[in-house]
Structure formats: structure tokens, C-alpha cells
Design an enzyme around this catalytic site. Structure first.
Site, PDB file in Angstrom:
ATOM      1  N   ASN A   9    -169.450-101.337  26.809  1.00  0.00           N
ATOM      2  CA  ASN A   9    -169.234-101.589  28.238  1.00  0.00           C
ATOM      3  C   ASN A   9    -168.330-100.478  28.759  1.00  0.00           C
ATOM      4  OD1 ASN A   9    -168.588-102.504  30.755  1.00  0.00           O
ATOM      5  ND2 ASN A   9    -167.463-104.321  30.076  1.00  0.00           N
ATOM      6  N   TRP A  10    -168.935 -99.557  29.480  1.00  0.00           N
ATOM      7  CA  TRP A  10    -168.163 -98.394  29.938  1.00  0.00           C
ATOM      8  C   TRP A  10    -167.280 -98.725  31.145  1.00  0.00           C
ATOM      9  CZ3 TRP A  10    -171.868 -93.507  29.832  1.00  0.00           C
ATOM     10  CH2 TRP A  10    -172.323 -93.303  28.520  1.00  0.00           C
ATOM     11  N   LYS A  11    -167.475 -99.886  31.733  1.00  0.00           N
ATOM     12  CA  LYS A  11    -166.714-100.281  32.931  1.00  0.00           C
ATOM     13  C   LYS A  11    -166.837 -99.180  33.998  1.00  0.00           C
ATOM     14  CE  LYS A  11    -163.947-103.124  29.905  1.00  0.00           C
ATOM     15  NZ  LYS A  11    -162.707-103.832  29.629  1.00  0.00           N
ATOM     16  N   HIS A  96    -168.054-111.256  32.728  1.00  0.00           N
ATOM     17  CA  HIS A  96    -166.935-110.509  32.153  1.00  0.00           C
ATOM     18  C   HIS A  96    -165.640-110.987  32.801  1.00  0.00           C
ATOM     19  CE1 HIS A  96    -164.245-107.326  30.973  1.00  0.00           C
ATOM     20  NE2 HIS A  96    -165.094-107.071  30.005  1.00  0.00           N
ATOM     21  N   GLU A  98    -163.130-109.469  33.773  1.00  0.00           N
ATOM     22  CA  GLU A  98    -162.680-108.689  34.941  1.00  0.00           C
ATOM     23  C   GLU A  98    -163.405-109.146  36.198  1.00  0.00           C
ATOM     24  OE1 GLU A  98    -163.279-104.863  33.077  1.00  0.00           O
ATOM     25  OE2 GLU A  98    -161.649-105.388  31.699  1.00  0.00           O
ATOM     26  N   GLU A 168    -164.763-112.845  24.380  1.00  0.00           N
ATOM     27  CA  GLU A 168    -163.770-111.814  24.690  1.00  0.00           C
ATOM     28  C   GLU A 168    -162.470-112.489  25.134  1.00  0.00           C
ATOM     29  OE1 GLU A 168    -165.888-107.839  25.634  1.00  0.00           O
ATOM     30  OE2 GLU A 168    -165.381-108.824  27.500  1.00  0.00           O
ATOM     31  N   GLY A 174    -158.360-104.463  26.430  1.00  0.00           N
ATOM     32  CA  GLY A 174    -157.639-103.274  26.880  1.00  0.00           C
ATOM     33  C   GLY A 174    -156.150-103.321  26.592  1.00  0.00           C
ATOM     34  N   SER A 214    -160.318-104.936  22.376  1.00  0.00           N
ATOM     35  CA  SER A 214    -159.605-103.945  21.560  1.00  0.00           C
ATOM     36  C   SER A 214    -160.211-103.758  20.171  1.00  0.00           C
ATOM     37  CB  SER A 214    -158.111-104.286  21.467  1.00  0.00           C
ATOM     38  OG  SER A 214    -157.538-104.273  22.756  1.00  0.00           O
ATOM     39  N   GLY A 235    -165.142-101.888  24.776  1.00  0.00           N
ATOM     40  CA  GLY A 235    -164.757-101.242  26.031  1.00  0.00           C
ATOM     41  C   GLY A 235    -164.272 -99.827  25.755  1.00  0.00           C
ATOM     42  N   GLY A 236    -162.947 -99.653  25.677  1.00  0.00           N
ATOM     43  CA  GLY A 236    -162.350 -98.317  25.545  1.00  0.00           C
ATOM     44  C   GLY A 236    -162.991 -97.454  24.470  1.00  0.00           C
TER      45      GLY A 236
HETATM   46  P1  13P Z   1    -161.612-103.060  25.244  1.00  0.00           P
HETATM   47  O1  13P Z   1    -162.472-102.777  24.035  1.00  0.00           O
HETATM   48  O2  13P Z   1    -161.198-101.823  25.978  1.00  0.00           O
HETATM   49  O3  13P Z   1    -160.479-103.984  24.924  1.00  0.00           O
HETATM   50  O4  13P Z   1    -162.553-103.853  26.290  1.00  0.00           O
HETATM   51  C1  13P Z   1    -163.287-104.921  25.835  1.00  0.00           C
HETATM   52  C2  13P Z   1    -164.201-105.328  26.910  1.00  0.00           C
HETATM   53  O5  13P Z   1    -163.770-105.792  27.959  1.00  0.00           O
HETATM   54  C3  13P Z   1    -165.652-105.143  26.707  1.00  0.00           C
HETATM   55  O6  13P Z   1    -166.388-105.801  27.672  1.00  0.00           O
END
Ligand code: 13P
Length: 255
Positions: A9-11, A96, A98, A168, A174, A214, A235-236
């Protein structure tokens, strides 16, 4: 059908040139990997999708990060499920944390989005997970159960059988904090048992349940070794091809 899945997930990161370069690096590395039926799903910003050509025959797919609950019309700023499908996305991330926290998406709305996704042949990657204070109060199972019941469990067994669930924990996203492998296994097993209660054992055993929060090359081996952890929503670490492919390598060891 239960599969090992690594999703990125590149956000809201990368412009089209950086993004295309990253996608091509991942695609090239993935095509040289013995994928053993594993899937790799990349969810870039929606502006990039038309230029990312996936290779479903190699198990490489693309996803939207969200879609509207509406079909079309005067919804400024929204992207419809049909639009995602038209640029060859096969999946869409829904729920998600967010989107829940920053854009007020609740289970009622997400249920509508899930249905809209299915109408356009997009497979939901449905995210669930508790906030930090909910975990501290020992409420994680209750929270996740409600998120599943209210937005997913209206599906019939055949549709539910296509859904990918991503656990998640919000406090791990993050933050550099991760659920321990034992914590992840406990709640993944809880999710699988709720699916069995609602549907049946076969549906439950065939659902892929991913861990997100993470996840990185240092902790992926231990998380993926757990029997109910079928992969990751990253994510990251999905923004770096080498880290992402190291995580893919950890997953491939579990096959
Ligand atoms: P991180 O891997 O950056 O913690 O993000 C996880 C995430 O929200 C994937 O959707």
C-alpha cells in the site's frame, strides 16, 4: 482460495516517474522469483494505475486504495469502482484505518463500498484492527469482530470466499511498533474462527488473512511463520523495492 499474498500500500507517495520506476523494479524482481502461487498486489496512487501493467499470469496484480460507494455522478474528488476496473485493477483496499480515522468511514459506509466493489468485479482487501487504547483495554477481538460483522458478513459464502482480510492494528501502522508474532497469530486465529462461525470451516480455511503494521525485512520471517498469517499488507517498506522483495522472500519460505 487461500493464498500467500504480499500487498504493498503505497498510500499518497510517489509521483508517476518515481512510481513507475519502483513498479518496474518490483515487477522485474517478482518475475524472476519462483512465486509458487503467491500473489503480489501493488496499490499505488490511483493516478498511476493506467500506466502500471500488471501480470496476472505471474500473480502480479494492482489495486486501488479506496473506491466510492457510488456508481458515478457529482462526487467531486472520488474514484469509482468502475474506473479502477477500467485501468485493470483487480483489488481494492477498503476500510484502511487512515480512511476510517481521517475521512470518517464507518462500517455502514464500508459495507456499501464492499458491495460496489463486487458489482464491478473488484476484490476487496478489507482492513480491520483496533486502536491502541482498545488493545490496552483488551477490546481488540470485540472491535475486529464488529468490523467484520458490520461490513463483510452480509456477503454470501461465494463472494466472501474471494475477500482478502487484512488485520492492521492501528497502533502499529507507521509507528515502528509491531504486533508480536504471538499477538498476530492470536487475532488472526480469532478472525478465522469468526469466519467459520458465520460461514463454515472450508470458507474459513480458504480465507487469506494478511498482517499489516510496521512489517519489514527484519520482522517478516517471524510474523509469516505463524500459521494463520498468510502474508502482509506493507506500507512504508513497500516503497523500497529491495525491502519489499526481501519481505516477499520471507513469505516464500513459508510455502
Ligand atoms: P506501515 O507498514 O508503514 O506500518 O503501514 C501499514 C499499512 O498501513 C498498510 O496498509
Amino acid at each position: 482460495m487461500r493464498k500467500k499474498i504480499l500487498a504493498g500500500n503505497w498510500k499518497m507517495n510517489t509521483n508517476i516517474s518515481d512510481g513507475l520506476q519502483l513498479f518496474l523494479e518490483v515487477k522485474s524482481a517478482w518475475s524472476q522469483t519462483q512465486s509458487h502461487g503467491m500473489l503480489c498486489i501493488i496499490a499505488p496512487p490511483s493516478t498511476h494505475l493506467a500506466q502500471f501493467s500488471a501480470s496476472p499470469e505471474l500473480g502480479l496484480h494492482t489495486a486501488g486504495q479506496n473506491c466510492s460507494e457510488h456508481e458515478a455522478g457529482a462526487f467531486t474528488g472520488e474514484t469509482s469502482a468502475a474506473m479502477l476496473k477500467s485501468v485493470k485493477a483487480d483489488y481494492v483496499i477498503l476500510g484502511h484505518s487512515e480512511r476510517r480515522a481521517l475521512y470518517g468511514e464507518d462500517n455502514t459506509l464500508l459495507k456499501r463500498k464492499v458491495d460496489t466493489a463486487f458489482r464491478h468485479d473488484l476484490i476487496p482487501i478489507y482492513c480491520c484492527g483496533e486502536l491502541e487504547h482498545e488493545r490496552e483495554a483488551g477490546m481488540q477481538n470485540e472491535v475486529v469482530k464488529r468490523q467484520l460483522e458490520e461490513a463483510l458478513f452480509h456477503l454470501n459464502a461465494s463472494d466472501f470466499g474471494k475477500v482478502v482480510v487484512a488485520y492492521e492494528p492501528v497502533w502499529a501502522i507507521g509507528t515502528g511498533k509491531t504486533a508480536t508474532p504471538v499477538e498476530a497469530q492470536e487475532i488472526h486465529s480469532f478472525i478465522r474462527s469468526r469466519i467459520e462461525d458465520r460461514y463454515n470451516k472450508i470458507v474459513a480455511m480458504n480465507t487469506s488473512i494478511l498482517y499489516g503494521g510496521s512489517c519489514n525485512p527484519n520482522n517478516a520471517d517471524d510474523l509469516f511463520a505463524k500459521k494463520d498469517v498468510d502474508g502482509g499488507l506493507i506500507g512504508g517498506a513497500s516503497l523500497n523495492a529491495s525491502d519489499f522483495m526481501q519481505i516477499a522472500n520471507s513469505l516464500s519460505k513459508c510455502i
